[in-house]
Design a protein around this motif. Structure first.
Motif, short mmCIF file in Angstrom:
data_model
loop_
_atom_site.label_atom_id
_atom_site.label_comp_id
_atom_site.label_asym_id
_atom_site.label_seq_id
_atom_site.Cartn_x
_atom_site.Cartn_y
_atom_site.Cartn_z
N THR A 11 0.83 -1.20 0.00
CA THR A 11 0.00 0.00 0.00
C THR A 11 0.86 1.26 0.00
N GLU A 13 3.40 2.03 -1.57
CA GLU A 13 3.80 2.44 -2.91
C GLU A 13 2.74 3.30 -3.59
N HIS A 14 1.52 3.26 -3.10
CA HIS A 14 0.42 3.99 -3.72
C HIS A 14 0.07 5.29 -2.99
N LEU A 15 0.76 5.57 -1.91
CA LEU A 15 0.52 6.79 -1.15
C LEU A 15 1.55 7.83 -1.58
N LYS A 16 1.24 8.55 -2.62
CA LYS A 16 2.20 9.46 -3.25
C LYS A 16 2.08 10.91 -2.77
N THR A 17 0.89 11.33 -2.36
CA THR A 17 0.67 12.72 -1.97
C THR A 17 0.11 12.80 -0.56
N ASP A 20 -3.38 11.58 -0.61
CA ASP A 20 -3.49 10.12 -0.61
C ASP A 20 -3.39 9.57 0.81
N ALA A 47 5.76 4.97 3.39
CA ALA A 47 5.44 5.81 2.24
C ALA A 47 6.20 7.13 2.27
N CYS A 48 6.49 7.60 3.48
CA CYS A 48 7.22 8.86 3.66
C CYS A 48 8.72 8.63 3.85
N ASP A 49 9.20 7.43 3.57
CA ASP A 49 10.61 7.05 3.73
C ASP A 49 11.13 7.25 5.14
#
Length: 51
Positions: A11, A13-17, A20, A47-49
């Motif tokens: 999941t 990988e799909h949280l880009k913004t 999101d 998602a935020c590294d």
């Protein structure tokens, strides 16, 4: 019968913004499952590294 080929799904990988992420957290909170909330925090961190 051929073997079904599957692929891992992450999941994060799909949280880009930020939007999101906000929508994802909102959906998780609506479910009300504390275990799912804990998992969502980990997913958003990835998602935020963040480690």
């Amino acid at each position: 019968m051929m073997a079904l080929e599957t692929f891992p799904y992450d999941t994060a990988e799909h949280l880009k913004t930020p939007e999101d992420i906000a929508l994802y957290i909102e959906a998780v909170l609506e479910d009300g499952d504390p275990a799912l909330v804990a998992d969502a925090i980990e997913v958003v961190a990835r998602a935020c590294d963040m480690a």
